[in-house]
Design a protein around this motif. Structure first.
Motif, PDB file in Angstrom:
ATOM      1  N   ARG A  89       0.854  -1.198   0.000  1.00 35.10           N
ATOM      2  CA  ARG A  89       0.000   0.000   0.000  1.00 35.10           C
ATOM      3  C   ARG A  89       0.883   1.240   0.000  1.00 35.10           C
ATOM      4  NH1 ARG A  89      -5.415  -1.380   1.454  1.00 35.10           N
ATOM      5  NH2 ARG A  89      -5.892   0.827   1.223  1.00 35.10           N
ATOM      6  N   SER A  90       0.342   2.329  -0.509  1.00 35.21           N
ATOM      7  CA  SER A  90       1.067   3.600  -0.433  1.00 35.21           C
ATOM      8  C   SER A  90       0.951   4.166   0.983  1.00 35.21           C
ATOM      9  CB  SER A  90       0.507   4.602  -1.442  1.00 35.21           C
ATOM     10  OG  SER A  90      -0.884   4.800  -1.233  1.00 35.21           O
ATOM     11  N   PRO A  91       1.964   4.879   1.468  1.00 32.90           N
ATOM     12  CA  PRO A  91       1.913   5.455   2.811  1.00 32.90           C
ATOM     13  C   PRO A  91       0.793   6.481   2.971  1.00 32.90           C
ATOM     14  CG  PRO A  91       4.169   5.398   2.001  1.00 32.90           C
ATOM     15  CD  PRO A  91       3.278   5.065   0.836  1.00 32.90           C
ATOM     16  N   ARG A  92       0.306   6.611   4.197  1.00 33.79           N
ATOM     17  CA  ARG A  92      -0.792   7.532   4.503  1.00 33.79           C
ATOM     18  C   ARG A  92      -0.378   8.997   4.341  1.00 33.79           C
ATOM     19  NH1 ARG A  92      -4.709   5.130   8.422  1.00 33.79           N
ATOM     20  NH2 ARG A  92      -4.536   2.883   8.112  1.00 33.79           N
ATOM     21  N   GLU A  93       0.885   9.295   4.548  1.00 33.44           N
ATOM     22  CA  GLU A  93       1.354  10.679   4.454  1.00 33.44           C
ATOM     23  C   GLU A  93       1.828  11.043   3.051  1.00 33.44           C
ATOM     24  OE1 GLU A  93       4.244  11.604   7.452  1.00 33.44           O
ATOM     25  OE2 GLU A  93       3.133  10.558   9.033  1.00 33.44           O
ATOM     26  N   LEU A  94       1.709  10.129   2.129  1.00 30.31           N
ATOM     27  CA  LEU A  94       2.170  10.407   0.762  1.00 30.31           C
ATOM     28  C   LEU A  94       1.364  11.554   0.153  1.00 30.31           C
ATOM     29  CD1 LEU A  94       3.188   7.979  -1.990  1.00 30.31           C
ATOM     30  CD2 LEU A  94       1.337   9.571  -2.484  1.00 30.31           C
ATOM     31  N   ASP A  95       2.079  12.462  -0.482  1.00 33.57           N
ATOM     32  CA  ASP A  95       1.462  13.589  -1.178  1.00 33.57           C
ATOM     33  C   ASP A  95       1.827  13.502  -2.657  1.00 33.57           C
ATOM     34  OD1 ASP A  95       0.528  15.958  -2.194  1.00 33.57           O
ATOM     35  OD2 ASP A  95       1.568  17.249  -0.747  1.00 33.57           O
ATOM     36  N   PRO A  96       0.843  13.278  -3.535  1.00 34.93           N
ATOM     37  CA  PRO A  96       1.158  13.176  -4.972  1.00 34.93           C
ATOM     38  C   PRO A  96       1.925  14.382  -5.509  1.00 34.93           C
ATOM     39  CG  PRO A  96      -1.091  12.452  -4.555  1.00 34.93           C
ATOM     40  CD  PRO A  96      -0.585  13.046  -3.263  1.00 34.93           C
ATOM     41  N   ALA A  97       1.765  15.519  -4.853  1.00 38.65           N
ATOM     42  CA  ALA A  97       2.474  16.713  -5.316  1.00 38.65           C
ATOM     43  C   ALA A  97       3.983  16.595  -5.138  1.00 38.65           C
ATOM     44  CB  ALA A  97       1.964  17.943  -4.556  1.00 38.65           C
ATOM     45  N   ASP A  98       4.420  15.650  -4.298  1.00 36.92           N
ATOM     46  CA  ASP A  98       5.851  15.429  -4.110  1.00 36.92           C
ATOM     47  C   ASP A  98       6.470  14.623  -5.248  1.00 36.92           C
ATOM     48  OD1 ASP A  98       5.851  16.804  -1.714  1.00 36.92           O
ATOM     49  OD2 ASP A  98       5.530  14.999  -0.496  1.00 36.92           O
ATOM     50  N   PRO A 112       6.295   2.524 -18.360  1.00 38.58           N
ATOM     51  CA  PRO A 112       6.507   3.724 -19.161  1.00 38.58           C
ATOM     52  C   PRO A 112       5.586   4.870 -18.738  1.00 38.58           C
ATOM     53  CG  PRO A 112       5.189   2.167 -20.400  1.00 38.58           C
ATOM     54  CD  PRO A 112       5.535   1.493 -19.101  1.00 38.58           C
ATOM     55  N   TRP A 113       5.543   5.131 -17.403  1.00 38.55           N
ATOM     56  CA  TRP A 113       4.808   6.307 -16.934  1.00 38.55           C
ATOM     57  C   TRP A 113       5.545   7.564 -17.372  1.00 38.55           C
ATOM     58  CZ3 TRP A 113       0.839   3.747 -15.655  1.00 38.55           C
ATOM     59  CH2 TRP A 113       0.795   2.742 -14.697  1.00 38.55           C
ATOM     60  N   PRO A 114       4.887   8.719 -17.314  1.00 37.13           N
ATOM     61  CA  PRO A 114       5.630   9.968 -17.470  1.00 37.13           C
ATOM     62  C   PRO A 114       6.722  10.049 -16.396  1.00 37.13           C
ATOM     63  CG  PRO A 114       3.270  10.378 -17.590  1.00 37.13           C
ATOM     64  CD  PRO A 114       3.423   8.946 -17.165  1.00 37.13           C
ATOM     65  N   GLY A 380       7.387   0.040  -4.309  1.00 40.76           N
ATOM     66  CA  GLY A 380       5.992  -0.145  -4.672  1.00 40.76           C
ATOM     67  C   GLY A 380       5.278   1.098  -5.158  1.00 40.76           C
ATOM     68  N   ILE A 381       5.805   2.281  -4.854  1.00 42.41           N
ATOM     69  CA  ILE A 381       5.171   3.522  -5.333  1.00 42.41           C
ATOM     70  C   ILE A 381       5.182   3.573  -6.866  1.00 42.41           C
ATOM     71  CG2 ILE A 381       5.323   6.054  -5.321  1.00 42.41           C
ATOM     72  CD1 ILE A 381       4.330   4.663  -2.712  1.00 42.41           C
ATOM     73  N   MET A 382       6.126   2.868  -7.475  1.00 44.30           N
ATOM     74  CA  MET A 382       6.184   2.869  -8.939  1.00 44.30           C
ATOM     75  C   MET A 382       5.009   2.122  -9.566  1.00 44.30           C
ATOM     76  SD  MET A 382       9.339   1.870 -11.470  1.00 44.30           S
ATOM     77  CE  MET A 382       9.187   0.139 -11.123  1.00 44.30           C
ATOM     78  N   TRP A 383       4.266   1.327  -8.779  1.00 47.26           N
ATOM     79  CA  TRP A 383       3.080   0.663  -9.329  1.00 47.26           C
ATOM     80  C   TRP A 383       2.000   1.671  -9.741  1.00 47.26           C
ATOM     81  CZ3 TRP A 383       4.249  -3.548  -5.447  1.00 47.26           C
ATOM     82  CH2 TRP A 383       4.444  -4.785  -6.071  1.00 47.26           C
ATOM     83  N   PHE A 384       2.063   2.880  -9.192  1.00 52.53           N
ATOM     84  CA  PHE A 384       1.036   3.879  -9.466  1.00 52.53           C
ATOM     85  C   PHE A 384       1.427   4.782 -10.626  1.00 52.53           C
ATOM     86  CE2 PHE A 384       0.752   2.964  -4.887  1.00 52.53           C
ATOM     87  CZ  PHE A 384      -0.568   2.550  -4.802  1.00 52.53           C
ATOM     88  N   ASP A 385       0.430   5.192 -11.384  1.00 53.63           N
ATOM     89  CA  ASP A 385       0.624   6.173 -12.452  1.00 53.63           C
ATOM     90  C   ASP A 385       0.812   7.542 -11.797  1.00 53.63           C
ATOM     91  OD1 ASP A 385       0.426   7.911 -14.623  1.00 53.63           O
ATOM     92  OD2 ASP A 385      -1.169   6.764 -15.585  1.00 53.63           O
ATOM     93  N   LYS A 390      -6.115   9.264 -13.419  1.00 57.30           N
ATOM     94  CA  LYS A 390      -6.165   7.960 -14.075  1.00 57.30           C
ATOM     95  C   LYS A 390      -6.697   6.902 -13.100  1.00 57.30           C
ATOM     96  CE  LYS A 390      -4.140   9.492 -17.843  1.00 57.30           C
ATOM     97  NZ  LYS A 390      -2.823   8.980 -18.219  1.00 57.30           N
ATOM     98  N   ALA A 391      -7.049   5.732 -13.650  1.00 56.30           N
ATOM     99  CA  ALA A 391      -7.598   4.659 -12.812  1.00 56.30           C
ATOM    100  C   ALA A 391      -6.612   4.207 -11.738  1.00 56.30           C
ATOM    101  CB  ALA A 391      -7.989   3.471 -13.690  1.00 56.30           C
ATOM    102  N   ASN A 392      -5.333   4.334 -12.044  1.00 61.42           N
ATOM    103  CA  ASN A 392      -4.306   3.839 -11.128  1.00 61.42           C
ATOM    104  C   ASN A 392      -3.378   4.963 -10.673  1.00 61.42           C
ATOM    105  OD1 ASN A 392      -2.807   1.804  -9.742  1.00 61.42           O
ATOM    106  ND2 ASN A 392      -1.359   1.711 -11.429  1.00 61.42           N
ATOM    107  N   SER A 393      -3.921   6.182 -10.560  1.00 62.01           N
ATOM    108  CA  SER A 393      -3.081   7.326 -10.202  1.00 62.01           C
ATOM    109  C   SER A 393      -2.606   7.251  -8.757  1.00 62.01           C
ATOM    110  CB  SER A 393      -3.846   8.632 -10.421  1.00 62.01           C
ATOM    111  OG  SER A 393      -4.049   8.867 -11.785  1.00 62.01           O
ATOM    112  N   LEU A 394      -1.452   7.837  -8.528  1.00 58.24           N
ATOM    113  CA  LEU A 394      -0.825   7.859  -7.213  1.00 58.24           C
ATOM    114  C   LEU A 394      -1.698   8.597  -6.206  1.00 58.24           C
ATOM    115  CD1 LEU A 394       1.741   7.212  -5.578  1.00 58.24           C
ATOM    116  CD2 LEU A 394       2.718   9.354  -6.451  1.00 58.24           C
TER     117      LEU A 394
END
Length: 525
Positions: A89-98, A112-114, A380-385, A390-394
């Motif tokens: 799982r992604s951490p609770r404090e994760l901020d996609p803006a980071d 091949p994510w951006p 594991g954070i790389m599993w997210f777009d 997106k359906a699988n966005s971070l």
């Protein structure tokens, strides 16, 4: 395709038939640990738990306690399958803006994510997700295990105290990844010579060298003595969180203390008069099930070895199944990416089976070692777009979408089998084809694992084993452009499977024939 290798060499693996249990794993010594548990009176679940911890020591670049995964369990007496999902799982404090996009194209790793600035989602402590292996093994033990937990984890601690023997394959794996491993001082200290070079033995003397896994051994000893609570609530949790946060990550004690593996019902797939049980949810299971559903319509099985019609049907089924996966689940892993995963399968003398896949995601995961615990950490954070919307966005506290696909099947003849593989997105096609070899063509585990395979992973071409007949190659080219390649030791052109089978009261097992470490080990008679 041009290469420098022999075109006449034949490689096979021996398959031992026994009324005792069998463990098939990507490392022989891990399989031996599991087989010794069977010999001591443990069941398939006990053997799988012991193998899980042992293989994390012996293939540290593939998995370990800081990994995630899933297992499918078959209880012979109940004639019932169960699934334990212990994905990251992604951490609770994760901020996609980071994780801002760099605007410089696509990532060069598995997906091949951006590209993200500084590859923060791929490498380093910012790429670490909440691990699930220890919780998954704990849940399996509580529901299905027989032997004391301590007896299942201690063998791995002893292996780590000894340290992984450095051989030519270890040097090959570390050497080809030395540049990225050197970026983290603790990772470089564990895996590299002088922090820069692969550790290798002398050319002229038989001098054994071992990795220093003493900190890892201490961690495994704590897990053995105190149980999973040590990892998610105790000293290990505090040390792991401190190490990750000191290196810039956001893993927290709340992340670990709230993590729980899940015991769920399997995805049940009816196929050719039999059944296959797979992991549901954010795994490869649903896409595998869709591929079999399509294959049932595309293929009319004929007696004997698979031919042109079979392989063409495989290509069509996999191509469409991946198209649907991309549209509905958002997983766009690069078809050429090998992944960093291990799989092992177990059958005991009562017919209980376990198929386990566990993974750090990339090879060497985040390429970060927690110095206090000796754990190589996942990415594991790389599993997210990283692209929003997106359906699988971070996002924070979100289950990772993965490709692993452990399965247990029962064919129309009453044979049961457990399969799975490592190899990123190549896993699905490998497991589907092995299933079809068994259920459509009646092959046994020996024949199935030595049968050539193809790979169709959502790209524009088919990758085909060059030993396939010209007639098959021509038929595949009519489906889509086909590239011939050889099964090789490193890197793998196809996924790396491991499986077991039970026919009557006779058990067998096999692993990928090109794997130098992989082996099936029978319980001592």
């Amino acid at each position: 395709m041009l290469d420098n290798f022999s075109s006449s060499q034949i490689i096979r693996k021996a398959v031992v038939a026994t009324k005792g249990g069998v463990v098939s794993a990507q490392h022989r010594r891990a399989a031996e640990v599991g087989a010794s548990v069977l010999q001591a009176g443990g069941d398939a679940i006990d053997a799988a738990i012991a193998t899980s911890f042992a293989i994390g020591v012996l293939e540290p670049w593939m998995s370990g306690p800081a990994a995630g995964g899933a297992m499918v369990i078959w209880r012979a007496k109940e004639q019932k399958a169960h699934v334990i999902n212990f994905g990251c799982r992604s951490p609770r404090e994760l901020d996609p803006a980071d994780y801002p996009l760099s605007g410089s194209g696509k990532s060069a790793d598995l997906f091949p994510w951006p590209e993200v600035v500084d590859n923060r989602n791929v490498q380093g402590a910012t790429a670490v997700a909440v691990p699930g292996v220890v919780s998954g093994m704990d849940l399996a033990h509580k529901h299905f295990g027989k032997m004391p937990w301590k007896d299942l984890v201690k063998p791995a601690a002893q292996l780590a105290d000894e340290g992984l023997l450095v051989d030519w394959y270890t040097s090959l794996v570390t050497g080809t990844n030395a540049k990225v491993l050197s970026k983290d001082p603790d990772t470089a200290a564990m895996f590299l010579d002088e922090g820069r070079y692969p550790i290798a033995g002398s050319w002229t003397a038989n001098i054994e060298q071992h990795l220093n896994q003493k900190a890892f051994a201490k961690t495994l000893g704590q897990i053995a003595d105190q149980g999973a609570k040590a990892f998610y609530h105790g000293d290990i949790a505090h040390a792991l969180v401190k190490d990750v946060r000191d290196k810039g990550g956001c893993l927290s004690l709340d992340d670990l203390s709230h993590y729980e593996a899940e015991l769920v019902d399997p995805l049940t797939i009816h196929y050719r008069g039999g059944k296959v049980f797979a992991a549901p949810g954010l795994t490869g299971g649903p896409t595998y099930g869709k591929a079999l559903e399509i294959l049932a319509k595309e293929l009319t099985p004929k007696a004997g070895a698979p031919g042109s019609d079979t392989y063409s049907a495989y290509a069509r089924a996999l191509s469409l199944a991946f198209k649907l996966r991309f549209e509905n689940m958002g997983d766009h892993e690069s078809p050429a990416a090998p992944g960093c995963t291990t799989h092992f399968s177990v059958v005991d003398q009562e017919g209980n089976m376990v198929a386990v896949t566990q993974t750090l995601l990339s090879i060497f995961g985040s390429r970060v070692v927690s110095p206090s615990t000796g754990l190589l950490l996942n990415n594991g954070i790389m599993w997210f777009d990283p692209e929003p919307g997106k359906a699988n966005s971070l996002a924070p506290n979100k289950r990772c979408l993965a490709n692993y696909c452990p399965i247990v099947g029962q064919d129309a003849m009453g044979r049961t089998f457990a399969l799975g593989a490592s190899g990123g997105r190549k896993i699905l096609g490998s497991v589907m084809q092995l299933t079809s070899f068994i259920m459509d063509h009646g092959l046994d585990i020996d024949q199935a694992f030595h049968q050539p395979r193809i790979d169709v992973s959502g790209g524009e071409t088919i990758l085909a084993d060059q030993t396939l007949p010209d007639k098959v190659m021509a038929a595949l080219n009519e489906v889509m452009p086909t590239v011939a390649t050889r099964r090789s030791v490193y890197p793998y052109s196809f996924a790396c499977p491991a499986g077991v089978m039970r026919a009557g009261d006779l058990n067998t097992g096999c692993t990928e024939i090109m794997s130098p470490y992989g082996d099936s080990v029978a319980q001592a008679s």
